[in-house]
Write a protein that holds these residues in place. Sequence first.
Motif, PDB file in Angstrom:
ATOM      1  N   GLN A 197       0.874  -1.180   0.000  1.00 19.08           N
ATOM      2  CA  GLN A 197       0.000   0.000   0.000  1.00 19.08           C
ATOM      3  C   GLN A 197       0.908   1.226   0.000  1.00 19.08           C
ATOM      4  OE1 GLN A 197      -2.004   0.752   3.646  1.00 19.08           O
ATOM      5  NE2 GLN A 197      -0.451  -0.189   4.897  1.00 19.08           N
TER       6      GLN A 197
ATOM      7  N   LYS B 101       2.880   5.910   4.147  1.00 20.91           N
ATOM      8  CA  LYS B 101       2.401   7.193   4.696  1.00 20.91           C
ATOM      9  C   LYS B 101       3.560   7.885   5.401  1.00 20.91           C
ATOM     10  CE  LYS B 101      -2.269   5.552   5.194  1.00 20.91           C
ATOM     11  NZ  LYS B 101      -2.189   4.077   5.140  1.00 20.91           N
TER      12      LYS B 101
ATOM     13  N   VAL C 157       1.502   8.839   0.580  1.00 14.52           N
ATOM     14  CA  VAL C 157       0.507   9.731   1.169  1.00 14.52           C
ATOM     15  C   VAL C 157       1.263  10.569   2.197  1.00 14.52           C
ATOM     16  CG1 VAL C 157      -1.609   9.893   2.523  1.00 14.52           C
ATOM     17  CG2 VAL C 157      -1.308   8.018   0.902  1.00 14.52           C
TER      18      VAL C 157
ATOM     19  N   VAL D  67       0.955  12.755   5.151  1.00 20.65           N
ATOM     20  CA  VAL D  67      -0.023  13.173   6.157  1.00 20.65           C
ATOM     21  C   VAL D  67       0.523  14.438   6.832  1.00 20.65           C
ATOM     22  CG1 VAL D  67      -1.315  12.500   8.204  1.00 20.65           C
ATOM     23  CG2 VAL D  67      -0.650  10.764   6.537  1.00 20.65           C
TER      24      VAL D  67
ATOM     25  N   GLU E 198       1.465   5.401  13.607  1.00 24.34           N
ATOM     26  CA  GLU E 198       0.380   6.066  12.884  1.00 24.34           C
ATOM     27  C   GLU E 198       0.743   6.241  11.404  1.00 24.34           C
ATOM     28  OE1 GLU E 198      -2.066   8.917  15.297  1.00 24.34           O
ATOM     29  OE2 GLU E 198      -1.271  10.300  13.829  1.00 24.34           O
ATOM     30  N   VAL E 199       2.018   6.515  11.135  1.00 23.07           N
ATOM     31  CA  VAL E 199       2.518   6.602   9.756  1.00 23.07           C
ATOM     32  C   VAL E 199       3.758   5.709   9.645  1.00 23.07           C
ATOM     33  CG1 VAL E 199       1.675   8.954   9.326  1.00 23.07           C
ATOM     34  CG2 VAL E 199       3.936   8.610  10.306  1.00 23.07           C
TER      35      VAL E 199
END
Lengths: 506, 319
Positions: free
Chosen positions: B145, B148, B174, B176, B193-194
């Motif tokens: 995926q 992040k 991505v 963030v 979280e990332v």
Amino acid sequence: MGLDVLFDAFVSVFNGGSLTFLIAGVLLGLTFGVIPGLGGTTALALLIPVTYTLQPLDAMYLAGGVMGATSFGGSISAILLNTPGTAPNAATTFDGYPLARQGKAGMAIGASATASAMGGLIGLFTLLLFIPVAREVVLSFGSAEFFLLTILGLAAIAVSVKGKLLRGLLAACIGLLLAFTGANQFTGETRFTGGINYLWDGIPLVPALTGLFAISQMIELALKGGAVADSEAYSEAKNMKITGVSEGVFAVFKHWPVLLRGSLIGTIIGAIPGLGGTVAAFLSYSSTAQTAKDRDTFGKGNIKGVIAPEAANNAKDGGSLIPTVAFGIPGSAETAVFLGILVLHGIEPGPQILLQNEREIYGLIVALTVSAIGASLLGLIFARVLVLITRIDVNIVVPVVVTLSLTGVYVLEGRMADVAVATIIGIVGYLMIRFDYPRLTLVIAFVLGEIAERSYHQVRLISDDNVMGYMLGRPISVILILATIITFFLPAMRKIPWSKLKRSAS
Amino acid sequence: MKRILATGATAIALMTGGAAYADFPMDDNITFVIPYSPGGGFDTIVRQFAPAMERAMGTTVVPENISGAGGARGGQSVHRSDPDGYTIGIYNIPGLTVNEVTGKDQGFKLDEVTWLANLAVETYALAVAADSGINSVEDLCAMGQKPKLSDTGATSTASITTRISFAILGCDIVDVTGYSGSNDAMIAVISGEVNATIKPITSLKKYLGDGGSGDLKLILTLTEDEAISGVASATDIGHPELAKFTLNRVIGGPPGIPADVVSALEAGLRAASDDAAVQSWAKSSGVGLKFMGVDATRAMMDDLSSFYQQYKDMVAVSE
């Protein structure tokens, strides 16, 4: 570890010159706290160049003295003049000022001083308990929890505005509009700036709150007082008596659950970077008012309405050190400036800060403890004199307070535009008082709006747009969602005649 | 009478005007503008340099914080001051360069600034959680995926660096944004979280294994040569151009400062950079001092401008 260093720090405070710095900090903190517009952050920012020449520990004592004393100082002006000295004291005006008008200013100051000192102590005690698990606490609060906390805050405020729901919502919308001004953190585009690059960074908090509470209140006082010495406001002020200081002190111990809850809320909110004392004080106030049996007397001079926000407000100082000891990051604006002072002394804030700079961190904890108690004692001693402020003609009070608070707003960043913002929002605030719109919902929406938007976007990106699923997988998020639902339905649940239901069931 | 007064006034004006250049910097204090609030990286380096400059130049140097508009307001204030050398400032570079490239009006043009020196250069690195099992950029980009990454604002230098770097690497990510500070962005990697973050090496150091908390590890440094042993450099992965992304501490003044005053300021800044107190502070805090004089700084500023110009479309962000 910990305890010996803590003990050493206590001993060293009372040795030599350290106490001088601490006392200087307390006096400075009280003064900056009492004056609307000036607060702990301003005091610390102004002190930075001064601390440059000091020993790191003395700088800590000075900073700790300031941090521990400002919020109590701010409650004095909140109670006596309906003008919060610092932003978090705004919640203290709701019941503090009505008490003062009923001639119970002494009781309110007594309660505020005691709640401040006790709240500060409980917050620091909690901090000591939390130090071993501080890391886990900080790591378990991610973007999802930030977002849900802001929603809980907004929900608590929405239901606390009794009978003025529409007006409250309108005010909250204005608050959100103000919060969203400036650069969008996600697109980098600027919003609602009208080509003025002052607004790139958004509408600054301190000038806005000073305008909304201090300036608006001064306009109100000035118009009420007018040229006639015997006007309503003046005679009200004249009738105020300074009695019942000890009654206020005892009230705090009598209502110890309020004190405990306030301190706990303060510590937790303080531990979350970006929320701060204003949110802590409001949440503590609204949760106390919501759950109290005598909730109809809140806003009309209920002593619990003074205890709750003041306990939270001071406990947050201890809480805001949790992220500092865990990761060396600030939990509040004050700790941010405090870490700046450390940097100036060649100390690099980081996750190892507690190991490498134990003396400085424990020095600060001791300074905060001594300061919280010291400031309150000074407050109790001088309460009688302080109350005389309310007997001074409004024609003197108004120009002095307006000048001092606008000067304070200017000093913070040295921007004339900040003074303009305070003035404009002051006029808006006066119109809100005049037409009976709650300023509270505006403030909360303003403080929380940006964090809510930002953390929602983060959760969306982190969860690949599966926001709800992501949140339900996180235990603290689930607790916060439940708390929000309960907050919403509490007023409705109260209307259900439980006792009747029980009887009919049996 | 009027004429005598007028002549007198002109004479005084001429005298003081002339003296300002000849006696620089003895006529006044030097105001050193910092475009951010007290306590941050820009503030700290100026407050460390100021006393060393005082020792070298024999005059008082007063740091003044003029924050706002992402560093543009401080720059404007310097730009509007008299070009007598008594007002200088530190600039948010490449933040202001990027703003200019994307056509944001910041109230002054960077190529009009009288560049005086570059004090320090911070280099970037890519970090992941120490226990993540990711050991290289390929690992990160082959997670199944989009990886992040965490950043502060979308217009922050680190975020721009992140987006352009991964575009150059051909890896979809991505980013963030919205973390309150670079520390919060790094903690987001630690809490899971990332997946990763690009930050200055000096900021990352405290979370690394060697002398830090050991929560993070580096998988790439945006440098030409190996900056940290065992960690791949931009050259190693075949993209030396990534080493262009740096964070600079650049000093400048208003347009039109006379050449002799420029030289005096350059000399003062250079002496301060060699000062023992500044050197020991830099060593203890890990700041990468790198002194560049007037000409080198000017060349670097032009270079940066054309570098970001080619990535203009990636710099501009939209949802």
